[in-house]
Structures are given as structure tokens and as C-alpha cells.
Design an enzyme around this catalytic site. Structure first.
Site, short mmCIF file in Angstrom:
data_model
loop_
_atom_site.label_atom_id
_atom_site.label_comp_id
_atom_site.label_asym_id
_atom_site.label_seq_id
_atom_site.Cartn_x
_atom_site.Cartn_y
_atom_site.Cartn_z
N LYS A 13 0.83 -1.21 0.00
CA LYS A 13 0.00 0.00 0.00
C LYS A 13 0.87 1.26 0.00
CE LYS A 13 -2.31 -0.87 3.83
NZ LYS A 13 -1.88 -2.21 4.23
N ARG A 88 -9.39 0.77 8.70
CA ARG A 88 -8.95 -0.59 8.91
C ARG A 88 -10.00 -1.41 9.64
NH1 ARG A 88 -3.12 0.20 8.75
NH2 ARG A 88 -2.00 -1.73 9.12
N ARG A 123 11.64 -7.18 4.98
CA ARG A 123 11.51 -5.74 4.78
C ARG A 123 12.47 -4.95 5.68
NH1 ARG A 123 5.77 -2.65 5.15
NH2 ARG A 123 5.77 -3.25 7.33
N ARG A 156 11.44 -3.26 11.20
CA ARG A 156 10.40 -2.83 12.12
C ARG A 156 10.16 -3.93 13.16
NH1 ARG A 156 5.40 -0.51 8.67
NH2 ARG A 156 4.26 -1.77 10.17
N ARG A 167 -0.67 -9.94 12.80
CA ARG A 167 -1.17 -8.83 11.98
C ARG A 167 -2.07 -9.36 10.86
NH1 ARG A 167 4.24 -6.28 10.30
NH2 ARG A 167 3.05 -4.72 9.15
P1 ADP Z 1 1.11 -2.27 7.86
O1 ADP Z 1 2.47 -2.51 7.31
O2 ADP Z 1 0.68 -3.31 8.85
O3 ADP Z 1 0.09 -1.92 6.85
P2 ADP Z 1 1.01 0.39 9.09
O4 ADP Z 1 2.29 1.07 8.98
O5 ADP Z 1 -0.12 0.86 8.26
O6 ADP Z 1 1.31 -1.13 8.88
O7 ADP Z 1 0.53 0.39 10.62
C1 ADP Z 1 1.36 -0.08 11.65
C2 ADP Z 1 0.55 -0.24 12.91
O8 ADP Z 1 -0.05 1.01 13.26
C3 ADP Z 1 -0.62 -1.21 12.83
O9 ADP Z 1 -0.22 -2.53 13.07
C4 ADP Z 1 -1.54 -0.67 13.92
O10 ADP Z 1 -1.12 -1.05 15.20
C5 ADP Z 1 -1.36 0.83 13.79
N1 ADP Z 1 -2.35 1.42 12.85
C6 ADP Z 1 -2.09 2.08 11.70
N2 ADP Z 1 -3.23 2.49 11.10
C7 ADP Z 1 -4.24 2.08 11.90
C8 ADP Z 1 -5.66 2.18 11.84
N3 ADP Z 1 -6.29 2.79 10.81
N4 ADP Z 1 -6.37 1.65 12.87
C9 ADP Z 1 -5.78 1.04 13.90
N5 ADP Z 1 -4.45 0.89 14.01
C10 ADP Z 1 -3.68 1.41 13.03
#
Ligand code: ADP
Ligand code: ZN
Length: 210
Positions: A13, A88, A123, A156, A167
Site C-alpha cells: 500500500k 482498517r 523488509r 520494524r 497482523r
Molecule cells: P502495515 O504494514 O501493517 O500496513 P502500518 O504502517 O499501516 O502497517 O501500521 C502499523 C501499525 O499502526 C498497525 O499494526 C496498527 O497497530 C497501527 N495502525 C495504523 N493504522 C491504523 C488504523 N487505521 N487503525 C488502527 N491501528 C492502526
């Protein structure tokens, strides 16, 4: 153009958000990046979010909804935006509707779980600018050093195999239902993630421009 990017963690994404951002000149908004920055700066928000993030759980809806509400008020969002990682959950999508935000298109990037595992465990991300790499598929020119800004690239915390599993579980249980949510509105376009990033990008741009 107001866009939502859906997809599992590691579906790409962030990369696709950047491609669209460059093509359409609208900002890409990543709630994950906003939260990671808050965490790095040890703000109250960051401290609250840290334990959820590190264990692969979602940060509570009300917290992220507030973050997004504030971000969308900023000037650069007035001609459109790309949401990367929000909504989400169904309540987050409902909150967006309640805010009166009219979404033009939802692009769902599909990648099977087995591939997600390989992608996320290899990653590496730049501590400084957030650029994303992969030890095998997209290595930095110099190991551990960001090509773009010279910052240090690190793994990360939530990219460890056990947390990736959690996740993915969270994704299937809480985020995947959004596909149906947006299918009903007729705005959902599915893009199959390809081996080559450039091929996925071509499909994404087609989905956005069509
Ligand atoms: P990913 O690589 O899992 O898509 P992100 O960088 O988007 O990761 O998000 C990392 C973390 O931040 C998620 O695992 C969650 O804990 C939190 N997070 C991000 N966006 C949201 C959201 N819209 N709702 C709830 N938690 C979120
Ligand atoms: Zn960098």
C-alpha cells in the site's frame, strides 16, 4: 480525487500510495506513519499507541479516527488525498462517512498470505525518511544505508514472524470486511499484486484513472 488503499500489511500500500501521490499530486496519508512518528517522538499519543503497534494489534478506533480527522483539516487535503492504512475497521469506515468525506475510489491490493510473510520478514525501512526496502527483492545499494537519504535502514519491530502472523489474523478478521463494505458502494477496484512492483503500479494507476 479521494482514494482509499486497502490491502493486507505488506501488500505494498505504501509503495502504491507514493506512485499515486506522484501521478496525481495529492498527499498520501498513512496513519501507520503518523503513529510511528508519534512513537519515535514519545508524545502522549505515541506512548499510548506503542504497545498495540509492537504486538501487531490495532490502535483503538477513536484514537486513529481523531488523528485522521485532524490531518484531513490541513490545507493540502482540499483537492483530494490517498488514505493508506485507514480505514482498517468497519467503525473507522463509518466514521469517515459521518465526517462527510465522499470517497471516489477504493483500490484493494491483493497479495496471498504466503507472499506477505516473505515480503514482511525481509523488509527494511529507513529510520529517517521511511523508505521501504527488501533484503532480497529490493536491497539498498549499500547494506543498511538508505539509497534516498543516507539514513539507517532497520527492521520494524512488528515485522518479526510471530507478529506478522498476528497482523495477518487481525487483517482478515477486522479489515477484510471492508471489501464488502465498499463493494456495496460500487467503488471497489481489485488489483492483484504482481511480482514486479512496476507491474502492480501500472495496474494501480489504471484502476485510479479509469
Ligand atoms: P502495515 O504494514 O501493517 O500496513 P502500518 O504502517 O499501516 O502497517 O501500521 C502499523 C501499525 O499502526 C498497525 O499494526 C496498527 O497497530 C497501527 N495502525 C495504523 N493504522 C491504523 C488504523 N487505521 N487503525 C488502527 N491501528 C492502526
Ligand atoms: Zn531514508
Amino acid at each position: 480525487m479521494r482514494l482509499i488503499l486497502l490491502g493486507a500489511p505488506g501488500a505494498g500500500k505504501g509503495t502504491q500510495a507514493e506512485v499515486i501521490c506522484n501521478a496525481l499530486n495529492i498527499p498520501a496519508i498513512s496513519t501507520g506513519n503518523i503513529l510511528r512518528e508519534a512513537k519515535a517522538n514519545k508524545t502522549a499519543l505515541g506512548l499510548e499507541a506503542a504497545s498495540y503497534m509492537d504486538s501487531g494489534k490495532l490502535v483503538p478506533d477513536e484514537v486513529v479516527i481523531n488523528i485522521l480527522k485532524e490531518r484531513l483539516k490541513e490545507d493540502d487535503c482540499k483537492d483530494g488525498f490517498i488514505l493508506d492504512g485507514f480505514p482498517r475497521t468497519v467503525p473507522q469506515a463509518e466514521a469517515l462517512d459521518k465526517m462527510g468525506v465522499v470517497i471516489d475510489r477504493v483500490v484493494d491490493i491483493e497479495v496471498p498470505d504466503e507472499k506477505i510473510m516473505a515480503r514482511l520478514s525481509g523488509r527494511r525501512v529507513c529510520e529517517k525518511c521511511g523508505s521501504s526496502y527488501h533484503v532480497e527483492y529490493k536491497p539498498t545499494k549499500v547494506e543498511g544505508v538508505c539509497d534516498r537519504c543516507g539514513g539507517k535502514t532497520v527492521q520494524r519491530k512488528d515485522d518479526s514472524p510471530e507478529i506478522i502472523k498476528d497482523r495477518l489474523e487481525v487483517y482478515h478478521a477486522q479489515t477484510e470486511p471492508l471489501k464488502d463494505y465498499y463493494k456495496k458502494t460500487g467503488k471497489l477496484v481489485i488489483v492483484e499484486g504482481q511480482e514486479e512492483v512496476a507491474d502492480t503500479s501500472a495496474l494501480t494507476l489504471k484502476a485510479v484513472e479509469a
